[in-house]
Design an enzyme around this catalytic site. Structure first.
Site, short mmCIF file in Angstrom:
data_model
loop_
_atom_site.label_atom_id
_atom_site.label_comp_id
_atom_site.label_asym_id
_atom_site.label_seq_id
_atom_site.Cartn_x
_atom_site.Cartn_y
_atom_site.Cartn_z
N VAL A 58 0.81 -1.22 0.00
CA VAL A 58 0.00 0.00 0.00
C VAL A 58 0.85 1.27 0.00
O VAL A 58 0.31 2.37 -0.16
CB VAL A 58 -0.98 0.04 1.20
N TYR A 149 1.29 7.32 16.11
CA TYR A 149 0.21 6.41 15.71
C TYR A 149 -1.15 7.11 15.84
O TYR A 149 -1.98 7.04 14.93
CB TYR A 149 0.25 5.16 16.58
#
Length: 289
Positions: A58, A149
């Site tokens: 990806v 994150y």
């Protein structure tokens, strides 16, 4: 029977979700960065269960476009896209280099955009589709040592908010799944900063992230309901709901944090609908319950 494509199908959430959907009679394809190495046994198990597995990175546009096209061809169409591929990060925020931050965003945010650009022309042409996304409870709040994150999942939530409204007129519904921390191999592959020179400046505090991670592991060991299978159950339940009647956000958590995030989500839902109503575009939210 739905035709489902899951990115990161060999991961902690991808594998149980794929197996659950196959058991329910769906056609499932999924992506892995590589069929070899640590994924080999999982790929073999998934294919034995009936899944089609394609290699796809990806973080590479050409690879993503080819992988999505291969998956659609293998399935004979695409009804459900589950943007599940992701990477974690953990550590004191200052120690995280720009390159390390960029790696996390390239998978969790830009990677989703690559997949969407590859899959959406097909869904728009057929006039219907369901897109699911794996976010996180800390895509709603930020906690120490997860800054990079959290930022990537906050960004994901923002672009999905836009996709939700922009795709509604094309018959494409959107659903975000927000898990709490789960005991998966996800934790083994997290991006961690490596900046010993800066770390010295934090003194004894530099030991706190490791202590915090150990405490989380103990908590998860003591919470047997907090398992990846809960994500599979949530996905199956969403796909059982009538088209256009699914909730936009689904919290999956058994640690006690979930109800607070749900309260936050309900408030944001009301604020969003009010703003859209004031601008005369509330109908763009109609594909979610």
């Amino acid at each position: 029977m739905a035709k489902v494509f899951i990115t990161g199908i060999a991961g902690g959430f991808g594998k149980p979700t794929a197996l659950a959907l196959l058991d329910r009679g769906n056609a499932v394809a999924g992506s892995v960065r590589s069929r070899a190495g640590r994924n080999a046994d999982t790929v073999a198990e998934l294919e034995a269960a009936g899944a089609r597995v394609v290699e796809m990175d990806v973080t590479d546009t050409a690879s993503t476009e080819a992988g999505v096209a291969e998956a659609i061809a293998a399935l004979g169409g695409l009804d459900v896209l589950f943007n599940n591929a992701g990477i974690g990060s953990y550590g004191i925020q200052e120690l995280m280099s720009p390159e390390e931050m960029g790696r996390v965003f390239d998978v969790n945010v830009t990677g989703v955009q690559r997949v969407m650009r590859a899959a959406l022309p097909h869904m728009r042409a057929q006039g219907h589709g369901t897109v699911l996304y794996t976010s996180s409870l800390i895509g709603r709040i930020a906690t120490p040592f997860y800054g990079t994150y959290s930022a990537s999942k906050w960004a994901l939530e923002a672009i999905v908010e836009c996709y939700r409204s922009e795709l509604s007129g094309f018959g494409i519904e959107s659903c975000i799944i927000e898990p709490g921390a789960m005991p998966t191999a996800f934790f083994d592959g997290m991006v961690a900063p490596n900046d010993p020179d800066r770390e010295v400046g934090y003194g004894d505090f530099a030991q706190v992230p490791a202590m915090s991670a150990a405490g989380l592991a103990q908590m998860l060991d003591a919470t047997p309901d907090q398992r990846p299978e809960r994500i599979a159950e949530a996905v199956a339940a969403l796909l059982d709901m009538p088209f256009g009647k699914k909730p936009f956000r689904t919290v999956v958590d058994h640690t006690g944090v979930g109800p607070q995030i749900e309260r936050y989500n309900e408030l944001l839902h009301d604020v969003t609908r009010t703003v859209f109503t004031n601008f005369g575009i509330a109908q763009m939210l109609d594909l979610n319950a």
